[in-house]
Design a protein around this motif. Structure first.
Motif, mmCIF file in Angstrom:
data_model
loop_
_atom_site.group_PDB
_atom_site.id
_atom_site.type_symbol
_atom_site.label_atom_id
_atom_site.label_comp_id
_atom_site.label_asym_id
_atom_site.label_seq_id
_atom_site.Cartn_x
_atom_site.Cartn_y
_atom_site.Cartn_z
ATOM 1 N N LYS A 152 0.533 7.481 7.067
ATOM 2 C CA LYS A 152 1.024 8.670 7.768
ATOM 3 C C LYS A 152 0.723 9.875 6.866
ATOM 4 C CE LYS A 152 4.656 5.996 10.031
ATOM 5 N NZ LYS A 152 6.124 5.742 10.135
ATOM 6 N N TRP A 153 -0.575 10.150 6.781
ATOM 7 C CA TRP A 153 -1.069 11.057 5.755
ATOM 8 C C TRP A 153 -0.581 12.492 5.901
ATOM 9 C CZ3 TRP A 153 -4.623 15.029 6.793
ATOM 10 C CH2 TRP A 153 -5.175 15.027 8.087
ATOM 11 N N LYS A 154 -0.416 12.944 7.120
ATOM 12 C CA LYS A 154 0.041 14.324 7.314
ATOM 13 C C LYS A 154 1.473 14.513 6.799
ATOM 14 C CE LYS A 154 -2.919 15.421 11.267
ATOM 15 N NZ LYS A 154 -2.952 15.848 12.689
ATOM 16 N N ILE A 155 2.330 13.548 7.110
ATOM 17 C CA ILE A 155 3.716 13.620 6.639
ATOM 18 C C ILE A 155 3.770 13.482 5.117
ATOM 19 C CG2 ILE A 155 5.924 12.384 6.590
ATOM 20 C CD1 ILE A 155 5.617 11.814 9.502
ATOM 21 N N LEU A 156 3.012 12.513 4.597
ATOM 22 C CA LEU A 156 2.990 12.287 3.148
ATOM 23 C C LEU A 156 2.521 13.526 2.390
ATOM 24 C CD1 LEU A 156 1.579 8.663 2.767
ATOM 25 C CD2 LEU A 156 3.766 9.496 1.909
ATOM 26 N N LEU A 157 1.401 14.076 2.835
ATOM 27 C CA LEU A 157 0.858 15.247 2.148
ATOM 28 C C LEU A 157 1.786 16.453 2.246
ATOM 29 C CD1 LEU A 157 -2.989 15.252 2.921
ATOM 30 C CD2 LEU A 157 -1.847 14.856 0.740
ATOM 31 N N ALA A 158 2.325 16.670 3.442
ATOM 32 C CA ALA A 158 3.214 17.815 3.640
ATOM 33 C C ALA A 158 4.466 17.686 2.776
ATOM 34 C CB ALA A 158 3.593 17.935 5.116
ATOM 35 N N MET B 91 0.814 -1.211 0.000
ATOM 36 C CA MET B 91 0.000 0.000 0.000
ATOM 37 C C MET B 91 0.852 1.267 0.000
ATOM 38 S SD MET B 91 -3.281 -0.457 -0.141
ATOM 39 C CE MET B 91 -4.007 0.968 0.636
ATOM 40 N N ARG B 92 2.150 1.169 0.320
ATOM 41 C CA ARG B 92 2.957 2.378 0.423
ATOM 42 C C ARG B 92 3.017 3.147 -0.892
ATOM 43 N NH1 ARG B 92 8.208 0.588 4.104
ATOM 44 N NH2 ARG B 92 7.050 0.258 6.052
ATOM 45 N N ILE B 93 3.192 2.415 -2.003
ATOM 46 C CA ILE B 93 3.238 3.083 -3.305
ATOM 47 C C ILE B 93 1.886 3.731 -3.604
ATOM 48 C CG2 ILE B 93 3.437 2.724 -5.782
ATOM 49 C CD1 ILE B 93 5.517 0.599 -5.231
ATOM 50 N N THR B 94 0.811 3.008 -3.283
ATOM 51 C CA THR B 94 -0.529 3.558 -3.482
ATOM 52 C C THR B 94 -0.719 4.822 -2.662
ATOM 53 O OG1 THR B 94 -1.419 1.335 -3.850
ATOM 54 C CG2 THR B 94 -2.995 3.089 -3.347
ATOM 55 N N HIS B 95 -0.243 4.787 -1.421
ATOM 56 C CA HIS B 95 -0.340 5.966 -0.556
ATOM 57 C C HIS B 95 0.407 7.153 -1.158
ATOM 58 C CE1 HIS B 95 -1.133 3.306 3.234
ATOM 59 N NE2 HIS B 95 -2.211 3.492 2.502
ATOM 60 N N LYS B 96 1.573 6.876 -1.706
ATOM 61 C CA LYS B 96 2.375 7.947 -2.303
ATOM 62 C C LYS B 96 1.672 8.557 -3.512
ATOM 63 C CE LYS B 96 6.953 6.295 -0.840
ATOM 64 N NZ LYS B 96 8.258 5.775 -1.300
ATOM 65 N N ILE B 97 1.076 7.677 -4.338
ATOM 66 C CA ILE B 97 0.365 8.166 -5.521
ATOM 67 C C ILE B 97 -0.821 9.040 -5.120
ATOM 68 C CG2 ILE B 97 -1.040 7.473 -7.507
ATOM 69 C CD1 ILE B 97 0.741 4.963 -7.704
ATOM 70 N N ILE B 98 -1.583 8.548 -4.140
ATOM 71 C CA ILE B 98 -2.747 9.307 -3.666
ATOM 72 C C ILE B 98 -2.304 10.631 -3.037
ATOM 73 C CG2 ILE B 98 -4.667 9.331 -2.022
ATOM 74 C CD1 ILE B 98 -4.840 6.280 -2.390
ATOM 75 N N ALA B 99 -1.235 10.580 -2.253
ATOM 76 C CA ALA B 99 -0.725 11.794 -1.608
ATOM 77 C C ALA B 99 -0.243 12.802 -2.646
ATOM 78 C CB ALA B 99 0.401 11.436 -0.644
ATOM 79 N N CYS B 100 0.438 12.314 -3.672
ATOM 80 C CA CYS B 100 0.932 13.188 -4.739
ATOM 81 C C CYS B 100 -0.231 13.860 -5.458
ATOM 82 C CB CYS B 100 1.769 12.375 -5.721
ATOM 83 S SG CYS B 100 2.351 13.323 -7.154
ATOM 84 N N LEU B 101 -1.248 13.075 -5.834
ATOM 85 C CA LEU B 101 -2.411 13.604 -6.537
ATOM 86 C C LEU B 101 -3.173 14.595 -5.655
ATOM 87 C CD1 LEU B 101 -4.263 13.554 -9.010
ATOM 88 C CD2 LEU B 101 -5.448 11.596 -7.995
ATOM 89 N N ALA C 79 3.440 26.431 6.078
ATOM 90 C CA ALA C 79 2.517 25.642 6.894
ATOM 91 C C ALA C 79 2.807 24.150 6.736
ATOM 92 C CB ALA C 79 1.076 25.949 6.489
ATOM 93 N N SER C 80 3.070 23.728 5.500
ATOM 94 C CA SER C 80 3.394 22.321 5.247
ATOM 95 C C SER C 80 4.697 21.923 5.923
ATOM 96 C CB SER C 80 3.510 22.077 3.731
ATOM 97 O OG SER C 80 2.285 22.301 3.099
ATOM 98 N N PHE C 81 5.682 22.821 5.886
ATOM 99 C CA PHE C 81 6.960 22.545 6.545
ATOM 100 C C PHE C 81 6.760 22.386 8.043
ATOM 101 C CE2 PHE C 81 10.786 24.077 8.756
ATOM 102 C CZ PHE C 81 11.714 23.161 8.269
ATOM 103 N N PHE C 82 5.926 23.232 8.635
ATOM 104 C CA PHE C 82 5.655 23.157 10.072
ATOM 105 C C PHE C 82 4.978 21.824 10.410
ATOM 106 C CE2 PHE C 82 2.627 23.714 13.593
ATOM 107 C CZ PHE C 82 3.497 24.101 14.608
ATOM 108 N N VAL C 83 3.997 21.431 9.593
ATOM 109 C CA VAL C 83 3.298 20.159 9.820
ATOM 110 C C VAL C 83 4.266 18.991 9.680
ATOM 111 C CG1 VAL C 83 1.562 18.571 8.890
ATOM 112 C CG2 VAL C 83 1.037 21.012 9.106
ATOM 113 N N TYR C 84 5.091 19.031 8.638
ATOM 114 C CA TYR C 84 6.040 17.941 8.393
ATOM 115 C C TYR C 84 7.009 17.802 9.564
ATOM 116 C CZ TYR C 84 9.708 15.187 6.152
ATOM 117 O OH TYR C 84 10.634 14.218 5.855
ATOM 118 N N ARG C 85 7.558 18.930 10.009
ATOM 119 C CA ARG C 85 8.534 18.888 11.096
ATOM 120 C C ARG C 85 7.899 18.430 12.399
ATOM 121 N NH1 ARG C 85 11.672 24.312 12.751
ATOM 122 N NH2 ARG C 85 9.579 24.782 13.522
#
Length: 233
Positions: A130-136, A1-11, A217-223
């Motif tokens: 880990k959707w917050k990290i992926l999206l950020a 599912m990791r690749i799928t998660h990455k694709i969804i996060a990218c989109l 904001a994304s950098f703050f969430v990621y960190r």
């Protein structure tokens, strides 16, 4: 599912940026009509049009309502050189119909992007990613590319605005209705090239602010999310 998660996060991240860019452009266009008034004074369009400011601003509001879908036609009566008449002629109306189609294409893209974002976030949340990290992470990466592209486009247009303004019209319009004559078409007198130069800068400022703030904001969430993960080990 990791690749799928990455694709969804990218989109999802890409759709977030598309949504943000279109909203930024809408804000630049539809908020603060004082900008238009200042531009009309700057380029002395009242003299070219032989109109009063209140009449030019009336036409501006009606034109923007048309582009935004708040009115169905551009039959706008006003006073020009002391005489009552329609402001837009047939050629201008046809061109503005093409412009409105582009505007509505943007609005549809914004709505589709918002749906993709909502669905993407829901899928990532319920698939225990880990959707917050992926999206950020994806958001920062794509935003960085967008900023570089934007800087490049801005540089190109700054070298010869007239040339690339024409290229823009040739790409987005499949006819020559955008070629207006100042002797017969009032709209080109109301909106000279200098107006579009300033308006492009205005849009660039709105978009830049939106991208930079969202990147931070994304950098703050990621960190913060990375720190939480580190604290659990």
């Amino acid at each position: 599912m990791r690749i799928t998660h990455k694709i969804i996060a990218c989109l999802t991240a890409f759709s977030m940026i598309v949504f943000l860019l279109i909203v930024s452009v809408e804000m630049a266009i539809y908020t603060d009509f004082r900008f238009y008034e200042k531009e009309y004074k700057k380029y002395q369009v009242l003299d070219d049009l032989e109109m009063k400011m209140k009449d030019v601003m009336f036409v501006t509001h009606e034109m923007m309502d048309y582009l935004h879908g708040k009115r169905t036609d551009l039959i706008v009566n006003t006073t020009v050189d002391g005489k009552k008449r329609e402001f837009f002629n047939d050629r201008e109306k046809q061109h503005m119909e093409d412009v409105r189609n582009i505007f509505w294409g943007g609005i549809k893209s914004r709505n589709i992007a918002s749906i993709i974002v909502i669905v993407g976030v829901i899928i990532l949340m319920y698939s225990k990613a880990k959707w917050k990290i992926l999206l950020a992470k994806w958001y920062m990466g794509i935003t960085s590319i967008m900023i570089l592209v934007g800087v490049g486009i801005g540089y190109i247009f700054s070298k010869d605005f007239s040339k690339y303004f024409v290229k823009f019209h040739e790409v987005f319009f499949d006819n020559d209705l955008w070629l207006l004559d100042p002797d017969t078409d009032l709209m080109i007198r109301m909106l000279p090239e200098g107006f579009f130069v300033d308006f492009s800068v205005r849009i660039g400022i709105f978009v830049t602010i939106a991208l930079v703030v969202s990147f931070m904001a994304s950098f703050f969430v990621y960190r913060s999310q990375r720190n939480k993960i580190s604290e659990t080990y």
